[in-house]
Scaffold this active site. Structure first.
Site, PDB file in Angstrom:
ATOM      1  N   LYS A 136      31.677   2.570 -36.411  1.00  0.00           N
ATOM      2  CA  LYS A 136      32.550   2.356 -35.408  1.00  0.00           C
ATOM      3  C   LYS A 136      32.292   0.989 -34.726  1.00  0.00           C
ATOM      4  CE  LYS A 136      32.729   7.126 -33.457  1.00  0.00           C
ATOM      5  NZ  LYS A 136      32.400   8.005 -32.254  1.00  0.00           N
ATOM      6  N   ASP A 181      35.266   9.036 -28.526  1.00  0.00           N
ATOM      7  CA  ASP A 181      35.215  10.381 -28.982  1.00  0.00           C
ATOM      8  C   ASP A 181      36.332  10.823 -29.724  1.00  0.00           C
ATOM      9  OD1 ASP A 181      32.739  12.741 -28.218  1.00  0.00           O
ATOM     10  OD2 ASP A 181      34.707  13.425 -28.464  1.00  0.00           O
TER      11      ASP A 181
END
Length: 185
Positions: free
Chosen positions: A14, A67
């Site tokens: 990420k 998220d």
């Protein structure tokens, strides 16, 4: 314009995706692995906003968090934003067993980024990625989801795709692109 951004994530991939998006912008991106509380909500946005508010207060600086929800259409959107937990409990085979007798293998990953400065309301960016579920799991590496999710434009699960290709794929998503436009404003 803030020239420093703190990304709250323990996930190396990420961070690499965000780094690629912000390279050559003059923005100094740093990663902090901070275990934020994850509220129980069916809304990916609520989960991300809560984490961003919590982290910005704890660190007393502007932060952003991401998220995602993994929504299997044939399972009424299960597991949604609960993938962190279901990945601990369900193997790739368990997910595929839930799909027995189902013909719709479509999946939507609901993606959310929340940016928050201390004592301010978070700013939220949302997007999605489409794909399908594999018939059988890919390599036994990464999460259960990575072993069964085939992103749109690919013909194999994430666990079979080289990391560099996945970083390129994720870095073209809506949330980081829109966030970058906002930050560079």
């Amino acid at each position: 314009m803030d020239n420093k951004l703190v990304y709250i994530t323990g996930n190396h991939t990420k961070f690499e995706v965000a780094y690629q998006v912000f390279k050559e912008t003059g923005i100094l991106l740093s990663q902090k692995n901070l275990d934020t509380p994850e509220i129980q909500s069916k809304s990916v946005e609520e989960v991300a906003m809560y984490s961003a508010i919590w982290a910005s207060k704890k660190l007393n600086e502007a932060v952003f968090v991401t998220d995602a929800g993994f929504c299997i259409e044939a399972l009424n959107g299960f597991p949604g934003p609960f993938i962190k937990y279901t990945n601990e409990w369900l193997s790739a085979e368990d997910y595929l067993n839930l799909m027995k007798g189902k013909t719709n293998r479509n999946v939507i990953i609901k993606d959310c980024l929340a940016y928050c400065k201390p004592n301010e309301k978070p700013i939220v960016f949302t997007g999605s990625f489409k794909g399908t579920l594999a018939i059988k799991p890919g390599k036994n590496i990464g999460t259960s989801i990575e072993q069964i999710f085939i992103p749109e434009g690919f013909n194999q699960p994430i666990s079979e795709i080289p990391e560099e290709e996945m970083i390129d794929y994720w870095s073209n998503g809506d949330i980081l692109t829109e966030f970058k436009k906002y930050i560079l404003g």
